[in-house]
Design a protein around this motif. Structure first.
Motif, PDB file in Angstrom:
ATOM      1  N   MET A  98       0.818  -1.212   0.000  1.00  0.00           N
ATOM      2  CA  MET A  98       0.000   0.000   0.000  1.00  0.00           C
ATOM      3  C   MET A  98       0.851   1.261   0.000  1.00  0.00           C
ATOM      4  O   MET A  98       0.446   2.289  -0.543  1.00  0.00           O
ATOM      5  CB  MET A  98      -0.951  -0.007   1.198  1.00  0.00           C
ATOM      6  N   LEU A  99       2.045   1.197   0.620  1.00  0.00           N
ATOM      7  CA  LEU A  99       2.941   2.354   0.561  1.00  0.00           C
ATOM      8  C   LEU A  99       3.376   2.596  -0.881  1.00  0.00           C
ATOM      9  O   LEU A  99       3.454   3.745  -1.342  1.00  0.00           O
ATOM     10  CB  LEU A  99       4.165   2.139   1.447  1.00  0.00           C
ATOM     11  N   MET A 100       3.658   1.521  -1.612  1.00  0.00           N
ATOM     12  CA  MET A 100       4.019   1.677  -3.018  1.00  0.00           C
ATOM     13  C   MET A 100       2.853   2.275  -3.808  1.00  0.00           C
ATOM     14  O   MET A 100       3.054   3.116  -4.688  1.00  0.00           O
ATOM     15  CB  MET A 100       4.412   0.329  -3.620  1.00  0.00           C
ATOM     16  N   LEU A 101       1.623   1.871  -3.473  1.00  0.00           N
ATOM     17  CA  LEU A 101       0.459   2.451  -4.132  1.00  0.00           C
ATOM     18  C   LEU A 101       0.329   3.926  -3.778  1.00  0.00           C
ATOM     19  O   LEU A 101       0.004   4.756  -4.641  1.00  0.00           O
ATOM     20  CB  LEU A 101      -0.804   1.695  -3.731  1.00  0.00           C
ATOM     21  N   ALA A 102       0.608   4.278  -2.525  1.00  0.00           N
ATOM     22  CA  ALA A 102       0.581   5.687  -2.126  1.00  0.00           C
ATOM     23  C   ALA A 102       1.613   6.486  -2.910  1.00  0.00           C
ATOM     24  O   ALA A 102       1.341   7.611  -3.355  1.00  0.00           O
ATOM     25  CB  ALA A 102       0.851   5.816  -0.614  1.00  0.00           C
ATOM     26  N   PHE A 103       2.800   5.900  -3.103  1.00  0.00           N
ATOM     27  CA  PHE A 103       3.831   6.570  -3.904  1.00  0.00           C
ATOM     28  C   PHE A 103       3.401   6.724  -5.360  1.00  0.00           C
ATOM     29  O   PHE A 103       3.728   7.718  -6.014  1.00  0.00           O
ATOM     30  CB  PHE A 103       5.144   5.793  -3.831  1.00  0.00           C
ATOM     31  N   VAL A 104       2.665   5.717  -5.874  1.00  0.00           N
ATOM     32  CA  VAL A 104       2.151   5.813  -7.248  1.00  0.00           C
ATOM     33  C   VAL A 104       1.189   6.993  -7.362  1.00  0.00           C
ATOM     34  O   VAL A 104       1.263   7.791  -8.301  1.00  0.00           O
ATOM     35  CB  VAL A 104       1.462   4.501  -7.675  1.00  0.00           C
ATOM     36  N   PHE A 105       0.275   7.118  -6.397  1.00  0.00           N
ATOM     37  CA  PHE A 105      -0.641   8.261  -6.398  1.00  0.00           C
ATOM     38  C   PHE A 105       0.136   9.577  -6.330  1.00  0.00           C
ATOM     39  O   PHE A 105      -0.194  10.548  -7.016  1.00  0.00           O
ATOM     40  CB  PHE A 105      -1.615   8.171  -5.219  1.00  0.00           C
TER      41      PHE A 105
ATOM     42  N   TYR B 267      -7.664   0.044  -7.920  1.00  0.00           N
ATOM     43  CA  TYR B 267      -6.290   0.178  -7.431  1.00  0.00           C
ATOM     44  C   TYR B 267      -5.307  -0.485  -8.403  1.00  0.00           C
ATOM     45  O   TYR B 267      -4.232   0.048  -8.679  1.00  0.00           O
ATOM     46  CB  TYR B 267      -6.138  -0.489  -6.058  1.00  0.00           C
ATOM     47  N   LEU B 268      -5.679  -1.664  -8.884  1.00  0.00           N
ATOM     48  CA  LEU B 268      -4.815  -2.379  -9.824  1.00  0.00           C
ATOM     49  C   LEU B 268      -4.602  -1.558 -11.093  1.00  0.00           C
ATOM     50  O   LEU B 268      -3.468  -1.466 -11.594  1.00  0.00           O
ATOM     51  CB  LEU B 268      -5.446  -3.730 -10.169  1.00  0.00           C
ATOM     52  N   LEU B 269      -5.640  -0.932 -11.607  1.00  0.00           N
ATOM     53  CA  LEU B 269      -5.529  -0.128 -12.828  1.00  0.00           C
ATOM     54  C   LEU B 269      -4.657   1.108 -12.601  1.00  0.00           C
ATOM     55  O   LEU B 269      -3.862   1.483 -13.466  1.00  0.00           O
ATOM     56  CB  LEU B 269      -6.921   0.277 -13.315  1.00  0.00           C
ATOM     57  N   VAL B 270      -4.783   1.745 -11.434  1.00  0.00           N
ATOM     58  CA  VAL B 270      -3.950   2.910 -11.132  1.00  0.00           C
ATOM     59  C   VAL B 270      -2.488   2.499 -11.018  1.00  0.00           C
ATOM     60  O   VAL B 270      -1.591   3.160 -11.570  1.00  0.00           O
ATOM     61  CB  VAL B 270      -4.417   3.590  -9.830  1.00  0.00           C
ATOM     62  N   ALA B 271      -2.222   1.411 -10.290  1.00  0.00           N
ATOM     63  CA  ALA B 271      -0.843   0.939 -10.149  1.00  0.00           C
ATOM     64  C   ALA B 271      -0.254   0.580 -11.508  1.00  0.00           C
ATOM     65  O   ALA B 271       0.905   0.901 -11.807  1.00  0.00           O
ATOM     66  CB  ALA B 271      -0.802  -0.279  -9.215  1.00  0.00           C
ATOM     67  N   ALA B 272      -1.063  -0.084 -12.349  1.00  0.00           N
ATOM     68  CA  ALA B 272      -0.584  -0.474 -13.680  1.00  0.00           C
ATOM     69  C   ALA B 272      -0.307   0.748 -14.548  1.00  0.00           C
ATOM     70  O   ALA B 272       0.630   0.730 -15.363  1.00  0.00           O
ATOM     71  CB  ALA B 272      -1.616  -1.381 -14.354  1.00  0.00           C
ATOM     72  N   TYR B 273      -1.081   1.825 -14.371  1.00  0.00           N
ATOM     73  CA  TYR B 273      -0.820   3.035 -15.142  1.00  0.00           C
ATOM     74  C   TYR B 273       0.490   3.683 -14.698  1.00  0.00           C
ATOM     75  O   TYR B 273       1.267   4.177 -15.528  1.00  0.00           O
ATOM     76  CB  TYR B 273      -1.974   4.023 -14.997  1.00  0.00           C
ATOM     77  N   GLY B 274       0.745   3.688 -13.391  1.00  0.00           N
ATOM     78  CA  GLY B 274       2.024   4.203 -12.909  1.00  0.00           C
ATOM     79  C   GLY B 274       3.187   3.415 -13.491  1.00  0.00           C
ATOM     80  O   GLY B 274       4.210   3.984 -13.904  1.00  0.00           O
ATOM     81  N   LEU B 275       3.036   2.086 -13.556  1.00  0.00           N
ATOM     82  CA  LEU B 275       4.060   1.226 -14.145  1.00  0.00           C
ATOM     83  C   LEU B 275       4.201   1.505 -15.641  1.00  0.00           C
ATOM     84  O   LEU B 275       5.316   1.555 -16.176  1.00  0.00           O
ATOM     85  CB  LEU B 275       3.694  -0.238 -13.907  1.00  0.00           C
ATOM     86  N   LYS B 276       3.075   1.701 -16.314  1.00  0.00           N
ATOM     87  CA  LYS B 276       3.086   1.960 -17.757  1.00  0.00           C
ATOM     88  C   LYS B 276       3.828   3.249 -18.084  1.00  0.00           C
ATOM     89  O   LYS B 276       4.624   3.293 -19.035  1.00  0.00           O
ATOM     90  CB  LYS B 276       1.651   2.025 -18.280  1.00  0.00           C
TER      91      LYS B 276
ATOM     92  N   ARG C  32      16.613   8.656 -13.604  1.00  0.00           N
ATOM     93  CA  ARG C  32      16.720   8.048 -12.276  1.00  0.00           C
ATOM     94  C   ARG C  32      15.340   7.886 -11.646  1.00  0.00           C
ATOM     95  O   ARG C  32      15.017   6.830 -11.077  1.00  0.00           O
ATOM     96  CB  ARG C  32      17.612   8.908 -11.381  1.00  0.00           C
ATOM     97  N   ALA C  33      14.518   8.919 -11.732  1.00  0.00           N
ATOM     98  CA  ALA C  33      13.167   8.848 -11.178  1.00  0.00           C
ATOM     99  C   ALA C  33      12.331   7.799 -11.906  1.00  0.00           C
ATOM    100  O   ALA C  33      11.493   7.113 -11.305  1.00  0.00           O
ATOM    101  CB  ALA C  33      12.476  10.212 -11.265  1.00  0.00           C
ATOM    102  N   ARG C  34      12.588   7.644 -13.200  1.00  0.00           N
ATOM    103  CA  ARG C  34      11.835   6.664 -13.983  1.00  0.00           C
ATOM    104  C   ARG C  34      12.067   5.255 -13.450  1.00  0.00           C
ATOM    105  O   ARG C  34      11.131   4.463 -13.311  1.00  0.00           O
ATOM    106  CB  ARG C  34      12.251   6.755 -15.456  1.00  0.00           C
ATOM    107  N   THR C  35      13.306   4.933 -13.125  1.00  0.00           N
ATOM    108  CA  THR C  35      13.615   3.606 -12.589  1.00  0.00           C
ATOM    109  C   THR C  35      12.934   3.379 -11.242  1.00  0.00           C
ATOM    110  O   THR C  35      12.307   2.342 -11.010  1.00  0.00           O
ATOM    111  CB  THR C  35      15.134   3.429 -12.442  1.00  0.00           C
ATOM    112  N   ALA C  36      13.057   4.362 -10.342  1.00  0.00           N
ATOM    113  CA  ALA C  36      12.455   4.233  -9.008  1.00  0.00           C
ATOM    114  C   ALA C  36      10.938   4.109  -9.101  1.00  0.00           C
ATOM    115  O   ALA C  36      10.328   3.270  -8.429  1.00  0.00           O
ATOM    116  CB  ALA C  36      12.841   5.440  -8.150  1.00  0.00           C
ATOM    117  N   ASP C  37      10.333   4.944  -9.934  1.00  0.00           N
ATOM    118  CA  ASP C  37       8.879   4.902 -10.070  1.00  0.00           C
ATOM    119  C   ASP C  37       8.424   3.599 -10.722  1.00  0.00           C
ATOM    120  O   ASP C  37       7.344   3.081 -10.397  1.00  0.00           O
ATOM    121  CB  ASP C  37       8.393   6.092 -10.897  1.00  0.00           C
TER     122      ASP C  37
END
Length: 476
Positions: free
Chosen positions: A54-61, A371-380, A393-398
């Motif tokens: 969930m922290l990773m999801l918070a970072f995605v948001f 939530y899955l769709l939002v996380a997948a968009y952040g990954l995309k 650098r930010a691209r790799t971390a994100d």
């Protein structure tokens, strides 16, 4: 007339929306929920997994609010931007129905708690309970119609008020903590093996989902933020604060009562732990705190449900009538539709055997898909490099954060079981009628080929669920 400037929300108000949405009935039930499934080690592993995901999801948001500041009401807009109109619609309608179910669960639990003192309310699904819950439903409806900012301010007050009994419980449990009881609860079984701990962890994972639902509160209200940077900051700060409370409530309870005693506690379990330390007044004190907490949680979900429909209508994926506002800039048509659906869910609970538990689990299933769709968009975004032209650098971390959040959301859907995925399809399928109306209004093609395939799978799943319900293979 209220101006848009009057309705802007500060960082503190946005944090309040996140905390207010997340802290509800779930935290008061944690001691028993974890006591039934695991010991201290299993609980720590479960919170580590859930907290990390969930922290990773918070970072995605947080990342998406910064990378795509043009997108308002992120839970819907991000899915649409990443995967097209129909999946964007699915995220909106799924989140909206989940919010309506969460509000229904809140209303049931309010009456169930009062049922300890007023027998006519019973377990929260009696005729008297449903009538009084309906009165509360439409009373809050009138309050919200007076303005989003006023309702958000009341939510902030309720958030502070419900923190008081939780913090007092943590302090009391700390001083009532007994090391010998904690040691007996440490492994949760007589044979501390890796397989036994893993089994315990699996038994608790679904319980962690519901208590984190609401993490997107600030993102949904991004169009009201005074500063867009506050959206991501509020999401992470709110999440970290709530995670600390959840872990403390869970772990400290293991030092007060043995696992079998924790497992046997009625809702709200936190009240039973408190009463075992300070006596009967602890039961009343925590019950009052529970009522305040649920009322604030209910208000948060009411605001979020209407806002998602309104934003989707503005993006022309929901019917145009849902974009109507009143003089106070409140999405009035969306609010009416949301509360009508909640009212229908309330009426259905009269006939349901385990209405509260079902509402909680269905809320988790419905919101995990958005939530899955939002996380997948952040990954995309990170994968394709869009918006990262000068920021490798930010691209790799994100990308790493997005991948972990995506895997976590998929894992939680799997942990919840096929039953709830199928039941979710039963709600998604009729909800698609709103999409049909919107596409007809816009004179646009209904589905692309991939979207038609997704819709076909949805219909098959919904039919399978109805057949399973009819045959008794799935029960509610």
């Amino acid at each position: 007339m209220t101006t848009p400037e009057d309705q802007t929300l500060s960082r503190g108000a946005l944090v309040g929306l996140v905390v207010g949405s997340m802290v509800g009935a779930g935290i008061f039930a944690l001691p028993a929920a974890f006591g039934r499934s695991t010991g201290v080690v299993g609980a720590l592993v479960a919170w580590t997994i859930a907290g990390t995901g969930m922290l990773m999801l918070a970072f995605v948001f947080q990342t998406l609010s910064r990378r795509r500041p043009d997108l308002d009401s992120g839970i819907y807009a991000y899915a649409k931007a990443g995967f097209g109109n129909y999946l964007g619609f699915a995220a909106a309608v799924g989140y909206w129905i989940g919010a309506c179910l969460a509000d229904t669960a809140c209303l049931i639990l309010i009456k169930a708690t009062l049922g300890q003192f007023i027998p006519a309310f019973g377990d929260g699904s009696t005729a008297a309970a449903i009538v009084s819950a309906s009165v509360l439903l439409w009373g809050v409806h009138i309050l919200v119609l007076r303005g989003i900012k006023g309702a958000a301010a009341l939510n902030s007050i309720a958030t502070v008020a419900k923190m008081v009994p939780i913090v007092i419980f943590i302090v009391v449990a700390f001083f009532g903590f007994k090391a010998d009881i904690f040691a007996l609860n440490f492994w949760g079984s007589e044979e501390p093996t890796v397989s036994s701990v893993a089994s315990q962890v699996r038994g608790t994972m679904l319980a962690t989902v519901f208590v984190f639902v609401g993490i997107e509160g600030a993102s949904v209200y991004s169009r009201y933020a005074k500063n867009r940077e506050d959206v991501g900051i509020a999401t992470v700060l709110g999440f970290l604060g709530v995670l600390c409370l959840l872990v403390l409530v869970t772990i400290l309870s293991y030092g007060v009562l043995l696992r079998p005693d924790l497992a046997a506690l009625p809702t709200p379990a936190m009240a039973g732990v408190m009463a075992s330390i300070v006596g009967p007044w602890g039961l009343v004190f925590i019950s009052i705190g529970l009522l305040i907490s649920i009322l604030g949680n209910y208000l948060s979900w009411s605001l979020l449900a209407a806002e998602v429909l309104f934003s989707a209508a503005n993006a022309k994926v929901m019917p145009a009538f849902l974009a109507r506002e009143n003089a106070n800039k409140v999405p009035v048509a969306s609010l009416w539709l949301s509360n009508i659906v909640i009212q229908l869910f309330l009426l259905v609970t009269w006939f349901a055997e385990y209405a509260f538990t079902l509402a909680l689990k269905m809320t988790s299933s419905m919101t995990l898909i958005p939530y899955l769709l939002v996380a997948a968009y952040g990954l995309k975004l990170a994968w394709t490099g869009e918006t990262y032209q000068a920021d490798a650098r930010a691209r790799t971390a994100d990308g790493v954060r997005g991948a972990i959040a995506t895997v976590y959301a998929m894992g939680m859907l799997y942990a919840g079981g096929l039953k709830f995925v199928l039941l979710a399809a039963v709600l998604y399928a009729p909800g698609t009628i709103l999409y049909f109306i919107a596409r007809r209004e816009q004179k646009e093609r209904l589905f692309t080929t991939p979207e038609l395939m997704v819709f076909a799978v949805l219909i098959v799943a919904a039919i399978a669920a109805l057949i399973a319900l009819g045959s008794g293979a799935i029960t509610v």
